[in-house]
Design a protein around this motif. Structure first.
Motif, PDB file in Angstrom:
ATOM      1  N   THR A 146      49.630  23.526  42.361  1.00  0.00           N
ATOM      2  CA  THR A 146      48.580  23.032  43.073  1.00  0.00           C
ATOM      3  C   THR A 146      47.441  22.972  42.298  1.00  0.00           C
ATOM      4  OG1 THR A 146      49.502  24.410  45.097  1.00  0.00           O
ATOM      5  CG2 THR A 146      47.231  23.781  45.184  1.00  0.00           C
ATOM      6  N   GLN A 147      46.995  23.878  41.414  1.00  0.00           N
ATOM      7  CA  GLN A 147      45.686  23.611  40.524  1.00  0.00           C
ATOM      8  C   GLN A 147      45.639  22.345  39.896  1.00  0.00           C
ATOM      9  OE1 GLN A 147      45.338  27.585  38.424  1.00  0.00           O
ATOM     10  NE2 GLN A 147      44.178  28.287  40.292  1.00  0.00           N
ATOM     11  N   LYS A 170      45.783  19.092  42.038  1.00  0.00           N
ATOM     12  CA  LYS A 170      44.194  19.283  42.723  1.00  0.00           C
ATOM     13  C   LYS A 170      43.192  18.445  41.411  1.00  0.00           C
ATOM     14  CE  LYS A 170      43.926  22.541  46.149  1.00  0.00           C
ATOM     15  NZ  LYS A 170      43.295  23.978  46.794  1.00  0.00           N
TER      16      LYS A 170
END
Length: 206
Positions: A76-77, A80
């Motif tokens: 996710t990081q 993003k």
């Protein structure tokens, strides 16, 4: 034939955007250097808190890791960061924000490297090789390529679109395809963070 075509396209891309590669790599390098310097001037209280977290991470590696949670967080990081850079490339005013994100990701990496080496003088470099280098070997190229793509597309929107034989829809299609490839690399880096890094820590510090 197909491999030769990809290599030829890659050479054309590098020839056309070499200046942007230099700019993007320079921004990330300045971020890494700034992060390393910042790790040396961290207040003692914050340094102790971070050291506690590092020790906790090593203990977690010994006792077992929640791979699904770690995978979700890492992927996710990464997505993003890459996704935001690519989105900003679609905007006319995205240049300074793209540069800021590239600098920030470099700063985070430099800070982590500097902090581990400072707080673990005996094995800090080895820990960096185990924990940060494997995923960075995949994520940094993705970050650099995403930064170049985003900057090039923004500049094309500002001053090259009217003179280009490529239509906006074609450019967007190419941008989306290349962006999807970069997202795959970012996901692979997250997989390394979630599965390879804890395994290496368990092997050497278990």
């Amino acid at each position: 034939m197909l491999q030769g075509g990809y290599m030829s396209a890659g050479r054309r891309h590098l020839h056309s955007h070499w200046a942007l590669y230099i700019v993007v790599i320079a921004i990330i390098a300045v971020g890494i250097a700034s992060g390393a310097i910042a790790s040396k001037i961290l207040p003692p209280g914050q340094a102790e808190q971070l050291q506690t977290r590092v020790i906790s991470a090593f203990q977690s590696a010994r006792n077992g890791v929640d791979y699904s949670s770690l995978l979700s967080l890492a992927v996710t990081q990464n997505l993003k960061a890459i996704g935001l850079i690519l989105f900003l490339g679609l905007t006319v005013l995205g240049l300074p924000f793209i540069a800021a994100l590239l600098f920030f990701r470099g700063f985070v990496l430099g800070f982590a490297v500097g902090f581990l080496i400072l707080t673990r003088p005996t094995d800090g470099i080895f820990v960096v090789l185990l924990t940060l280098v494997p995923s960075s070997l995949v994520f940094l190229p993705a970050l650099i390529f995403a930064g170049v793509m985003a900057l090039a597309f923004t500049l094309w929107l500002v001053k090259g679109r009217q003179r280009s034989p490529v239509s906006l829809s074609q450019a967007l299609l190419l941008y989306a395809g290349a962006g999807a490839g970069v997202m795959v690399l970012a996901t692979a880096a997250g997989l390394i963070d979630a599965y390879v890094t804890p395994g290496l820590l368990r092997i050497f510090y278990g």
